[in-house]
Design an enzyme around this catalytic site. Sequence first.
Site, short mmCIF file in Angstrom:
data_model
loop_
_atom_site.label_atom_id
_atom_site.label_comp_id
_atom_site.label_asym_id
_atom_site.label_seq_id
_atom_site.Cartn_x
_atom_site.Cartn_y
_atom_site.Cartn_z
N HIS A 68 5.24 6.54 9.17
CA HIS A 68 5.24 7.19 7.87
C HIS A 68 6.38 8.22 7.87
O HIS A 68 6.30 9.23 8.56
CB HIS A 68 3.87 7.87 7.72
CG HIS A 68 3.56 8.38 6.36
ND1 HIS A 68 3.60 7.58 5.24
CD2 HIS A 68 3.15 9.60 5.94
CE1 HIS A 68 3.24 8.30 4.19
NE2 HIS A 68 2.97 9.53 4.57
N GLU A 90 1.72 8.78 -8.82
CA GLU A 90 2.36 8.22 -7.63
C GLU A 90 2.37 6.70 -7.71
O GLU A 90 1.37 6.06 -8.04
CB GLU A 90 1.62 8.66 -6.36
CG GLU A 90 2.14 7.98 -5.09
CD GLU A 90 1.77 8.69 -3.80
OE1 GLU A 90 1.58 9.93 -3.84
OE2 GLU A 90 1.67 8.02 -2.77
N ARG A 122 2.00 1.95 11.51
CA ARG A 122 2.74 2.16 10.26
C ARG A 122 3.44 3.50 10.40
O ARG A 122 2.82 4.55 10.37
CB ARG A 122 1.79 2.18 9.07
CG ARG A 122 2.51 2.48 7.74
CD ARG A 122 1.54 2.45 6.57
NE ARG A 122 0.52 3.47 6.65
CZ ARG A 122 0.40 4.51 5.82
NH1 ARG A 122 1.25 4.67 4.84
NH2 ARG A 122 -0.57 5.39 5.97
N ASP A 124 -1.97 11.37 -7.33
CA ASP A 124 -2.09 11.99 -6.02
C ASP A 124 -1.80 13.48 -6.19
O ASP A 124 -0.71 13.84 -6.64
CB ASP A 124 -1.08 11.36 -5.05
CG ASP A 124 -1.41 11.71 -3.61
OD1 ASP A 124 -2.52 12.22 -3.36
OD2 ASP A 124 -0.56 11.47 -2.74
N HIS A 165 7.91 8.95 0.23
CA HIS A 165 7.59 8.55 1.59
C HIS A 165 7.92 7.09 1.84
O HIS A 165 7.71 6.25 0.98
CB HIS A 165 6.10 8.78 1.87
CG HIS A 165 5.71 10.23 1.77
ND1 HIS A 165 4.41 10.65 1.86
CD2 HIS A 165 6.44 11.34 1.59
CE1 HIS A 165 4.37 11.97 1.74
NE2 HIS A 165 5.59 12.42 1.56
N ASN A 194 7.36 3.79 4.48
CA ASN A 194 6.46 3.25 5.50
C ASN A 194 7.08 2.02 6.12
O ASN A 194 7.60 1.16 5.41
CB ASN A 194 5.13 2.85 4.85
CG ASN A 194 4.45 4.04 4.22
OD1 ASN A 194 4.02 4.94 4.91
ND2 ASN A 194 4.39 4.05 2.89
N TYR A 197 -1.42 5.55 -8.91
CA TYR A 197 -2.58 6.44 -8.99
C TYR A 197 -2.13 7.90 -9.10
O TYR A 197 -0.94 8.20 -9.16
CB TYR A 197 -3.50 6.23 -7.79
CG TYR A 197 -2.95 6.63 -6.45
CD1 TYR A 197 -1.82 6.02 -5.92
CD2 TYR A 197 -3.58 7.61 -5.70
CE1 TYR A 197 -1.33 6.38 -4.67
CE2 TYR A 197 -3.09 7.98 -4.44
CZ TYR A 197 -1.97 7.36 -3.94
OH TYR A 197 -1.49 7.73 -2.71
N THR A 235 5.13 0.90 -3.78
CA THR A 235 5.59 -0.49 -3.86
C THR A 235 4.63 -1.38 -3.08
O THR A 235 3.92 -0.90 -2.20
CB THR A 235 6.99 -0.66 -3.22
OG1 THR A 235 6.87 -0.44 -1.79
CG2 THR A 235 8.01 0.28 -3.81
N GLU A 252 6.36 5.21 -1.23
CA GLU A 252 5.43 5.89 -2.13
C GLU A 252 6.21 7.01 -2.80
O GLU A 252 6.81 7.83 -2.11
CB GLU A 252 4.29 6.54 -1.33
CG GLU A 252 3.62 5.62 -0.33
CD GLU A 252 2.83 6.41 0.72
OE1 GLU A 252 2.36 7.53 0.43
OE2 GLU A 252 2.68 5.89 1.83
#
Lengths: 505, 65
Positions: A244, A101, A242, A96, A158, A160, A94, A104, A10
């Site tokens: 992060h 942001e 997940r 953020d 970020h 994930n 979107y 993928t 992200e």
Amino acid sequence: MEIPIIMGTETEYGISVKNAREQDPVAASTLVVNAYKTSKGDAPSAASSVTWDYEQESPLVDARGFLAEVEPTISEADTNSAVNDILINGGRYYVDHAHPEYCTPECANARDLLLYEKAGELILEVSRLTAERLLLDNQEIIIYKNNTDYKGHSYGSHENYLMSRKVPFDTIVDGLIPFLVTRIIITGSGKVGAENGSDETDYQISQRADFFEKEVGLSTMVNRPLINTRDEPHANDKLYRRLHVIVGDSNMSELSIYLKAGITSIVLQLIEKGVVGKKFSLKDPVAAIKNISRDLSCQNQIELADEQQRTPIEVQRAYLKLAQQHLAPEERTPVVEDVLEKWQYVLDNLEIDPMRLSQHLDWVIKKKLIDAYRNRHGYEWNDAHVQMLDLQYHDIRPDKGLYIRLLKNGHVKRLLNREEIVHAMRYPPVDTRAYFRGTCLRKFPKHIYSASWNSMIFIGKSGGLDKIMMDRPHFGTQKIVGELLNNCTAEELVKEIRGNASKSY
Amino acid sequence: MSTEKQQEHLTRDVDETEEIQLNVEPSEMDEEFVEDLDTLLDEIDEILEEDSQEFVENYIQRGGQ
């Protein structure tokens, strides 16, 4: 390995409008994100009316991947499509906070991750060009893929990683912190100066290092932790975690992105195997990441918990060695083999002289550019021109972005070609559930009410809604649903999935 | 510029993927780089935002995650 790693990133982009009377980053971000819909970059454009499904109710656990349920009526008049776009490549786009942001889609290997992150940069640039036409002639939208405004405000990049729930969180923390702290010598984007009250320096390896204040925690915006404890798997939470990771920099260099995802996913596999343990635990990881970030030689030693001293290169080499010893033959896919080779190459060269990687790694490419520029003009490190150059390295415009100029002129190494990046703007990866999401959005845009990472809500004939859960990220692939998707209508698809809840999709 | 054109523009100059040559000494590639860098430096003052001082000062973001 029980659960093959799936990964995604992200990226929050910095945004500014030149010659605006007043900076309003929320409005600018909204303009840019919405512009992408009208650009038809994400055609079929009807997908742009699809909303994000925020209802993270997940009582619909099905160990086989999909489960359909019927909702009687449209729950709420959702208007969130205004700042939310679910992309036909399976990703999400979107606003953020006050940043555009891009996320993928879920990727099954590091090369795909690189490909889809780079597709995101093009998506931002198409949006930017489209949005700019709505502004006054003298105004320009400027977007940076970096992590700081140099005034103490950081925005994130970020990562994930989907992992087995069986690995205890403490084991992940123990095994991962020394790796994350030392990996900045490969993944740093380079930054002029210091921030957030950290020790002064002319230039440092990482953009984000100064912003981390503790080892483990939930927050991502203040008092940031090296390991984030957010536990929101967007998948079956009995099977998956997940992880992060918020400590990374936004990278421009393809090799930096590729290795970041590649080596981190390999290290998580090693942790899952139980071969890392507390071997490399650091005495003070938060101080160490700041010190390593300020050591451009990469040769200064840091103290381990057992009082041994190691350079960051040595710590990375130790992880590499574990990978060479413990990855099973079936885990050594062509991408993994390639990552291991390039990991070694980079460490070997960092050892000799980091400046040998001035066509490879962001922090070295940028350092070399700034050194040459300063030499030519005699600018001090704190000169505004130098800061401008740092910032503009991350500019996503092909004519203004310094990294992009270097890439175009062949001064930095490429791993991807332009055609495949453009393709990745419009087509999802084929080997994760992103394939199902992206393909449904492409094929049935008018029949989809909303979507999220693990659900899609179809509009039924009678106006009722059919929610399809996608709780297994390894399902919904081209192999599993490709033929079905090619040969059915939206109604038939929902009927088929609901009628075969016992079948694995 | 239509969006199709924009995308075309973005896709122009498809370069061959240039694999990183593991066996090439970085220093060999380096000399070439230094020459090219000079050319870029010639252009850089035109490329950089004109009013660096003001621009950098005014670039303020709200913190994100």
